[in-house]
Design an enzyme around this catalytic site. Structure first.
Site, PDB file in Angstrom:
ATOM      1  N   HIS A 116      41.516  14.842  14.899  1.00 30.20           N
ATOM      2  CA  HIS A 116      40.030  15.358  14.762  1.00 30.20           C
ATOM      3  C   HIS A 116      39.121  14.924  16.021  1.00 30.20           C
ATOM      4  O   HIS A 116      38.277  14.326  15.701  1.00 30.20           O
ATOM      5  CB  HIS A 116      39.639  14.651  13.460  1.00 30.20           C
ATOM      6  N   ALA A 150      34.199  21.683  17.451  1.00 26.27           N
ATOM      7  CA  ALA A 150      34.050  20.262  17.357  1.00 26.27           C
ATOM      8  C   ALA A 150      33.752  19.376  18.708  1.00 26.27           C
ATOM      9  O   ALA A 150      33.242  18.546  18.307  1.00 26.27           O
ATOM     10  CB  ALA A 150      35.464  19.651  16.420  1.00 26.27           C
ATOM     11  N   ASN A 160      36.702  13.862   7.786  1.00 25.46           N
ATOM     12  CA  ASN A 160      37.393  14.843   8.460  1.00 25.46           C
ATOM     13  C   ASN A 160      36.416  15.832   9.048  1.00 25.46           C
ATOM     14  O   ASN A 160      35.472  16.336   8.585  1.00 25.46           O
ATOM     15  CB  ASN A 160      38.295  15.732   7.065  1.00 25.46           C
TER      16      ASN A 160
END
Length: 188
Positions: A116, A150, A160
């Site tokens: 992530h 992201a 998350n």
């Protein structure tokens, strides 16, 4: 929250009837995860060369240096909490790590990532020298180029990143749909 390293381990208890260690029945066992979402360590991405077709160089720096020692201690805290709970129950047993294991070694040897990653194209105001894109997701100093994933998230969230990445993508789509078309650049 957003804005710095997580001070507590995130603990996950997952009933997982597959991938058990040898000796367990199919319906036995669970996966216990201790993690820190808001890690203190930082990696970087650099260019390999001036050729845009060359892959970038990624330096993850997981659990490295002083900040890595902090991250290891947070993960170890979670493992110790699991050990306390499990040792209080006569029906539960820890298979890995062994109860007398060197937890710091175990974390450094077996820790993984959920991939992530955020922040390689930090979004921010013009006054932020670390920002690569502005609030309209435009790459600073480039013509007709936006980043909408992201990588624009400026700080590692303690969560998350999937929902945040989708929100950035939807926001980027809204911006692009509301923006008049850009004249294409000549290419060779």
């Amino acid at each position: 929250g957003i804005g710095g390293p997580n001070t507590d381990a995130d603990l996950h208890w997952i009933y997982l009837p597959q991938n058990q260690p040898p000796g367990l029945e199919e319906d036995e066992g669970m996966l216990l995860l201790s993690q820190t979402s808001g890690v203190a360590t930082r990696g970087n991405v650099t260019l390999r060369s001036a050729n845009a077709r060359d892959d970038p160089v990624l330096h993850a720096n997981y659990l490295k240096g002083v900040d890595g020692t902090y991250d290891v201690s947070v993960i170890m805290e979670g493992l110790e909490r699991f050990q306390d709970v499990i040792s209080a129950s006569p029906h539960l047993e820890i298979i890995q790590p062994a109860p007398d294991a060197d937890l710091a070694y175990y974390v450094r040897r077996f820790a993984g990532t959920y991939n992530h990653h955020v922040g390689t194209c930090r979004m921010g105001d013009a006054s932020d020298a670390q920002s690569v894109v502005d609030r309209q997701l435009r790459v600073v100093g480039a013509h007709a180029l936006r980043v909408a994933d992201a990588s624009v998230i400026p700080e590692i969230p303690n969560a998350n990143t999937a929902a945040i990445a989708m929100m950035v993508g939807f926001h980027g789509a809204d911006i692009i749909m509301a923006t008049p078309p850009v004249t294409a650049c000549a290419t060779r």
